[in-house]
Design a protein around this motif. Structure first.
Motif, PDB file in Angstrom:
ATOM      1  N   ALA A 118      -1.096 -21.624  29.397  1.00 47.63           N
ATOM      2  CA  ALA A 118      -0.735 -20.287  28.907  1.00 47.63           C
ATOM      3  C   ALA A 118      -0.632 -19.272  30.034  1.00 47.63           C
ATOM      4  CB  ALA A 118      -1.760 -19.831  27.870  1.00 47.63           C
TER       5      ALA A 118
ATOM      6  N   ARG B 224       2.830 -26.009  26.040  1.00 46.91           N
ATOM      7  CA  ARG B 224       1.603 -26.775  26.296  1.00 46.91           C
ATOM      8  C   ARG B 224       1.887 -28.268  26.193  1.00 46.91           C
ATOM      9  NH1 ARG B 224      -1.377 -23.980  23.222  1.00 46.91           N
ATOM     10  NH2 ARG B 224      -1.276 -25.250  21.351  1.00 46.91           N
TER      11      ARG B 224
ATOM     12  N   GLN C 153       5.538 -16.107  19.800  1.00 49.38           N
ATOM     13  CA  GLN C 153       4.851 -16.352  21.076  1.00 49.38           C
ATOM     14  C   GLN C 153       3.930 -17.578  20.979  1.00 49.38           C
ATOM     15  OE1 GLN C 153       2.988 -12.724  22.409  1.00 49.38           O
ATOM     16  NE2 GLN C 153       4.955 -11.731  22.823  1.00 49.38           N
ATOM     17  N   ARG C 154       3.273 -17.713  19.836  1.00 53.07           N
ATOM     18  CA  ARG C 154       2.424 -18.904  19.663  1.00 53.07           C
ATOM     19  C   ARG C 154       3.270 -20.174  19.684  1.00 53.07           C
ATOM     20  NH1 ARG C 154      -0.206 -15.644  15.803  1.00 53.07           N
ATOM     21  NH2 ARG C 154       0.925 -16.668  14.111  1.00 53.07           N
TER      22      ARG C 154
ATOM     23  N   SER D 120       6.079 -20.672  21.299  1.00 57.84           N
ATOM     24  CA  SER D 120       6.429 -20.979  22.692  1.00 57.84           C
ATOM     25  C   SER D 120       5.246 -21.589  23.442  1.00 57.84           C
ATOM     26  CB  SER D 120       6.900 -19.712  23.418  1.00 57.84           C
ATOM     27  OG  SER D 120       8.260 -19.451  23.160  1.00 57.84           O
ATOM     28  N   LEU D 121       4.078 -20.982  23.282  1.00 64.52           N
ATOM     29  CA  LEU D 121       2.901 -21.502  23.983  1.00 64.52           C
ATOM     30  C   LEU D 121       2.578 -22.925  23.555  1.00 64.52           C
ATOM     31  CD1 LEU D 121       0.665 -18.302  23.891  1.00 64.52           C
ATOM     32  CD2 LEU D 121       1.775 -19.303  25.902  1.00 64.52           C
ATOM     33  N   HIS D 122       2.720 -23.204  22.254  1.00 66.73           N
ATOM     34  CA  HIS D 122       2.455 -24.552  21.738  1.00 66.73           C
ATOM     35  C   HIS D 122       3.422 -25.565  22.335  1.00 66.73           C
ATOM     36  CE1 HIS D 122       2.227 -27.322  17.938  1.00 66.73           C
ATOM     37  NE2 HIS D 122       1.852 -27.941  19.040  1.00 66.73           N
TER      38      HIS D 122
ATOM     39  N   VAL E 195       2.798 -18.592  31.473  1.00 70.40           N
ATOM     40  CA  VAL E 195       3.838 -18.113  30.557  1.00 70.40           C
ATOM     41  C   VAL E 195       3.717 -16.592  30.450  1.00 70.40           C
ATOM     42  CG1 VAL E 195       4.875 -18.291  28.264  1.00 70.40           C
ATOM     43  CG2 VAL E 195       3.686 -20.273  29.256  1.00 70.40           C
TER      44      VAL E 195
END
Length: 205
Positions: free
Chosen positions: A69, A63, A55-56, A58-60, A72
């Motif tokens: 965030a 971004r 998940q991190r 994907s968020l990175h 998402v």
């Protein structure tokens, strides 16, 4: 933008996301599965750690494409099991679509993608009500999709940018090393995924 697994949103649609954001469009991303099936046998990366890391990632990556965030959503359905839970998959996506009242376009996986989870998501998206336009992208197999009429879009920055975005997903590129049966994007697959032009076909509704 609907991604079956964390990384499909970039592999399938990074160029489209980037161009939509450059034109000021709001892009919301729903990642359907938790991604936990990529390394079931890792002791160093138990399920909770792997899911959080994916998940991190994907968020990175998102971004970098201009998506905050809050836009998402992780639906956290079980990775690798969507074909056996079609009703649950549909209900989760229907709720997600219903939350977006100003929706103009839904982009999701193609119904002829080789991955069973991708096909399950495609079938669920096709059932979702609403008048938004539909486009589909294909991830697997990792080779150019030449079937049917398509809309092509060049990835801003081309191959280097797309490759760099995919490399954000380190758990899928060798960072998890204690599971011989685990998934790793091979070099030739990365080269195919980093294609400079994305191809979208009309989706059904």
């Amino acid at each position: 933008m609907i991604a079956p697994h964390p990384d499909d949103e970039v592999i399938g649609a990074a160029g489209l996301i980037a161009r939509l954001r450059r034109h000021g469009a709001r892009v919301r991303v729903a990642v359907v599965t938790d991604g936990a099936a990529s390394h079931r046998g890792s002791r160093q990366w138990p399920r909770a750690r792997l899911v959080a890391a994916r998940q991190r990632e994907s968020l990175h990556a998102l971004r970098r494409l201009g998506i905050v965030a809050g836009d998402v959503s992780f639906l956290n359905l079980p990775d690798g099991q969507l074909p056996s839970i079609p009703g649950r998959c549909y209900r989760a996506l229907r709720r997600q679509v219903a939350r977006c009242r100003d929706l103009d376009l839904i982009v999701g996986p193609a119904c002829d993608d080789d991955h069973p989870d991708h096909r399950a998501v495609a079938a669920a998206v096709a059932r979702c009500p609403g008048g938004a336009g539909r486009l589909t992208y294909r991830v697997w197999p990792p080779r150019p999709d030449r079937s049917g009429p398509a809309w092509r879009i060049a990835v801003p920055g081309g191959v280097p940018v797309k490759r760099s975005l995919i490399r954000v997903y380190r758990t899928q590129l060798g960072a998890v090393s204690d599971d011989p049966a685990g998934f790793t994007i091979a070099r030739h697959e990365l080269a195919a995924f980093a294609r400079p032009v994305e191809r979208y076909r009309p989706g059904s509704k």
